[in-house]
Enzyme design. Structure first.
Site, PDB file in Angstrom:
ATOM      1  N   ASP A 158       0.836  -1.203   0.000  1.00 19.25           N
ATOM      2  CA  ASP A 158       0.000   0.000   0.000  1.00 19.25           C
ATOM      3  C   ASP A 158       0.873   1.256   0.000  1.00 19.25           C
ATOM      4  OD1 ASP A 158      -2.513  -1.558   0.431  1.00 19.25           O
ATOM      5  OD2 ASP A 158      -1.465  -2.077   2.274  1.00 19.25           O
ATOM      6  N   HIS A 186      -4.862  -3.328   6.331  1.00 20.20           N
ATOM      7  CA  HIS A 186      -4.608  -3.576   4.907  1.00 20.20           C
ATOM      8  C   HIS A 186      -5.930  -4.003   4.281  1.00 20.20           C
ATOM      9  CE1 HIS A 186      -3.135  -5.054   1.138  1.00 20.20           C
ATOM     10  NE2 HIS A 186      -3.647  -6.241   1.395  1.00 20.20           N
TER      11      HIS A 186
HETATM   12  P1  NAX Z   1      -1.874 -18.329  -3.529  1.00 21.85           P
HETATM   13  O1  NAX Z   1      -3.274 -18.843  -3.347  1.00 21.85           O
HETATM   14  O2  NAX Z   1      -1.235 -18.424  -4.856  1.00 21.85           O
HETATM   15  O3  NAX Z   1      -0.917 -19.073  -2.483  1.00 21.85           O
HETATM   16  C1  NAX Z   1      -1.277 -19.349  -1.178  1.00 21.85           C
HETATM   17  C2  NAX Z   1      -0.629 -20.663  -0.802  1.00 21.85           C
HETATM   18  O4  NAX Z   1      -0.898 -20.901   0.573  1.00 21.85           O
HETATM   19  C3  NAX Z   1      -1.165 -21.873  -1.572  1.00 21.85           C
HETATM   20  O5  NAX Z   1      -0.083 -22.588  -2.149  1.00 21.85           O
HETATM   21  C4  NAX Z   1      -1.864 -22.698  -0.501  1.00 21.85           C
HETATM   22  O6  NAX Z   1      -1.783 -24.094  -0.724  1.00 21.85           O
HETATM   23  C5  NAX Z   1      -1.066 -22.280   0.737  1.00 21.85           C
HETATM   24  N1  NAX Z   1      -1.709 -22.579   2.011  1.00 21.85           N
HETATM   25  C6  NAX Z   1      -3.036 -22.620   2.316  1.00 21.85           C
HETATM   26  N2  NAX Z   1      -3.212 -22.990   3.592  1.00 21.85           N
HETATM   27  C7  NAX Z   1      -1.978 -23.154   4.130  1.00 21.85           C
HETATM   28  C8  NAX Z   1      -1.518 -23.542   5.409  1.00 21.85           C
HETATM   29  N3  NAX Z   1      -2.363 -23.825   6.399  1.00 21.85           N
HETATM   30  N4  NAX Z   1      -0.184 -23.628   5.601  1.00 21.85           N
HETATM   31  C9  NAX Z   1       0.678 -23.357   4.610  1.00 21.85           C
HETATM   32  N5  NAX Z   1       0.292 -23.002   3.376  1.00 21.85           N
HETATM   33  C10 NAX Z   1      -1.019 -22.898   3.132  1.00 21.85           C
HETATM   34  O7  NAX Z   1      -1.909 -16.824  -2.994  1.00 21.85           O
HETATM   35  P2  NAX Z   1      -0.864 -15.645  -3.262  1.00 21.85           P
HETATM   36  O8  NAX Z   1      -1.296 -14.892  -4.475  1.00 21.85           O
HETATM   37  O9  NAX Z   1       0.510 -16.177  -3.191  1.00 21.85           O
HETATM   38  O10 NAX Z   1      -1.174 -14.709  -2.001  1.00 21.85           O
HETATM   39  C11 NAX Z   1      -0.816 -15.117  -0.707  1.00 21.85           C
HETATM   40  C12 NAX Z   1      -1.584 -14.316   0.325  1.00 21.85           C
HETATM   41  O11 NAX Z   1      -1.196 -12.950   0.282  1.00 21.85           O
HETATM   42  C13 NAX Z   1      -3.100 -14.314   0.140  1.00 21.85           C
HETATM   43  O12 NAX Z   1      -3.721 -14.517   1.407  1.00 21.85           O
HETATM   44  C14 NAX Z   1      -3.394 -12.904  -0.337  1.00 21.85           C
HETATM   45  O13 NAX Z   1      -4.706 -12.486  -0.012  1.00 21.85           O
HETATM   46  C15 NAX Z   1      -2.342 -12.129   0.390  1.00 21.85           C
HETATM   47  N6  NAX Z   1      -1.991 -10.795  -0.118  1.00 21.85           N
HETATM   48  C16 NAX Z   1      -1.667  -9.830   0.778  1.00 21.85           C
HETATM   49  C17 NAX Z   1      -1.199  -8.596   0.402  1.00 21.85           C
HETATM   50  C18 NAX Z   1      -0.789  -7.583   1.420  1.00 21.85           C
HETATM   51  O14 NAX Z   1      -0.435  -6.489   1.011  1.00 21.85           O
HETATM   52  N7  NAX Z   1      -0.803  -7.854   2.720  1.00 21.85           N
HETATM   53  C19 NAX Z   1      -1.113  -8.218  -1.034  1.00 21.85           C
HETATM   54  C20 NAX Z   1      -1.040  -9.401  -1.941  1.00 21.85           C
HETATM   55  C21 NAX Z   1      -1.921 -10.569  -1.557  1.00 21.85           C
HETATM   56  O15 NAX Z   1      -3.218 -10.322  -2.009  1.00 21.85           O
END
Ligand code: NAX
Length: 318
Positions: A158, A186
């Site tokens: 952000d 966020h």
């Molecule tokens: P993805 O869905 O590509 O990857 C998430 C991964 O987490 C998957 O491989 C899934 O299998 C794994 N996972 C699920 N449960 C788990 C657990 N209990 N233990 C370990 N791994 C687990 O998402 P991606 O695009 O890489 O985004 C990751 C996260 O970042 C999401 O929650 C997303 O909402 C968040 N974001 C946060 C942002 C921020 O500024 N704070 C911005 C970017 C993003 O949107």
């Protein structure tokens, strides 16, 4: 000088990890420090994780130490200096916000318990998975032996978005800007503020402040709509910036990180709130708690604080 660090990435088979791991292993986060890597994802992603490891090997990074993969946080969190929490439950069609919060609260409860059991006492945590602030708060609740200032969540994306939009609006280079601050959650209630910001050392106004605020609040959705996919390399880049500045310190500007509040600016103590932060080096920082706020800003802080209080309530009802 640090010789090696052990870093765990959760959600390691996911999209942001795929962009972040190369930044980490090519020295863009910690410089020339050897990295022992721990990659955590759910069992279903085991084969995909193997593919990630193959690609890491194929990069022949001089900085890579040993690599471990798995789905058990109690194994992978051991000896870690830093954990980057990218893993979370995605929002599926038709899912209520409450369900999403609770699903993730359960994941962060389990990971907090693992940290409490096997984590190093001085491990540093960066929570990215959404709802990032509340996930971070839950994590800290279950890992009480770790100092509260070691828990942070990402609002640097952000912040970076805000700098870029201000630079465009003023037609100034990015490095002329300082002290743009992201306050609060966020989410779409965050308050990107230029109240204490300067361009070439001078305070400034924007042609349309309301539009700027709304643009930053909704930038994630704007990218999602255009790309058909959420922000990925800009998120990984922000994780890199967050850790790098937290680790090295930054003298020239205030930064925004979500950290556990001690009541600064009247915010409820214990919430994970994005504040103006001075990074002092060696993972030390202070919350800058004495900025003068306009009534407009105070009201914006209240709105985002209220949302965080509500999220906390929902997460606690698991
Ligand atoms: P993805 O869905 O590509 O990857 C998430 C991964 O987490 C998957 O491989 C899934 O299998 C794994 N996972 C699920 N449960 C788990 C657990 N209990 N233990 C370990 N791994 C687990 O998402 P991606 O695009 O890489 O985004 C990751 C996260 O970042 C999401 O929650 C997303 O909402 C968040 N974001 C946060 C942002 C921020 O500024 N704070 C911005 C970017 C993003 O949107």
């Amino acid at each position: 000088v640090q010789q090696s660090l052990t870093v765990c990435v959760t959600g390691a088979a996911g999209q942001i990890a795929y962009s972040f791991i190369p930044l980490l292993l090519s020295g863009q986060v910690f410089g020339q420090v050897k990295i022992n890597l721990r990659l955590l994802d759910i069992p279903k992603m085991e084969t995909a994780l193997k593919g990630v490891v193959m690609e890491i090997e194929d990069c022949a990074y001089p900085l890579i130490g040993d690599i471990q993969t798995g789905s058990n946080p109690k194994e992978l969190f051991k000896n870690c200096d830093l954990i980057v929490f990218l893993g979370g439950f995605p929002r599926l069609p038709g899912m209520e916000r409450k369900d999403l919060l609770q699903k993730n609260a359960n994941i962060f409860k389990e990971q907090g318990e693992a940290l409490q059991e096997v984590g190093k006492d001085d491990v540093k945590c960066v929570v990215v998975a959404n709802p990032a602030n509340t996930n971070c708060l839950i994590l800290s609740r279950y890992a009480t032996k770790i100092p509260r200032q070691n828990f942070t969540c990402l609002t640097r994306l952000d912040q970076n978005r805000a700098y870029a939009q201000v630079a465009l609006a003023l037609n100034k280079p990015l490095n002329s800007l300082k002290n743009i601050i992201i306050w609060g959650n966020h989410s779409t209630t965050q308050y990107p503020s230029i109240e204490h910001a300067t361009a070439d050392g001078q305070s400034f106004v924007l042609p349309d402040q309301g539009q700027f605020i709304e643009r930053i609040q909704k930038r994630g959705a704007e990218v999602l709509n255009a790309r058909g996919n959420s922000s990925v390399f800009s998120a990984a880049n922000a994780v890199k910036d967050h850790i790098k500045d937290w680790f090295n310190g930054r003298e020239d500007t205030l930064l925004s990180l979500g950290v556990l509040s001690n009541g600064e600016y009247g915010v409820q103590s214990g919430l994970c709130f994005s504040y103006p932060i001075r990074c002092l080096g060696a993972f030390k920082y202070e919350i800058v708690g004495n900025l003068e706020l306009s009534d407009f800003s105070k009201q914006k802080l209240k709105v985002t604080e209220e949302e965080l209080i509500q999220e906390q309530g929902l997460a606690e009802s698991i």
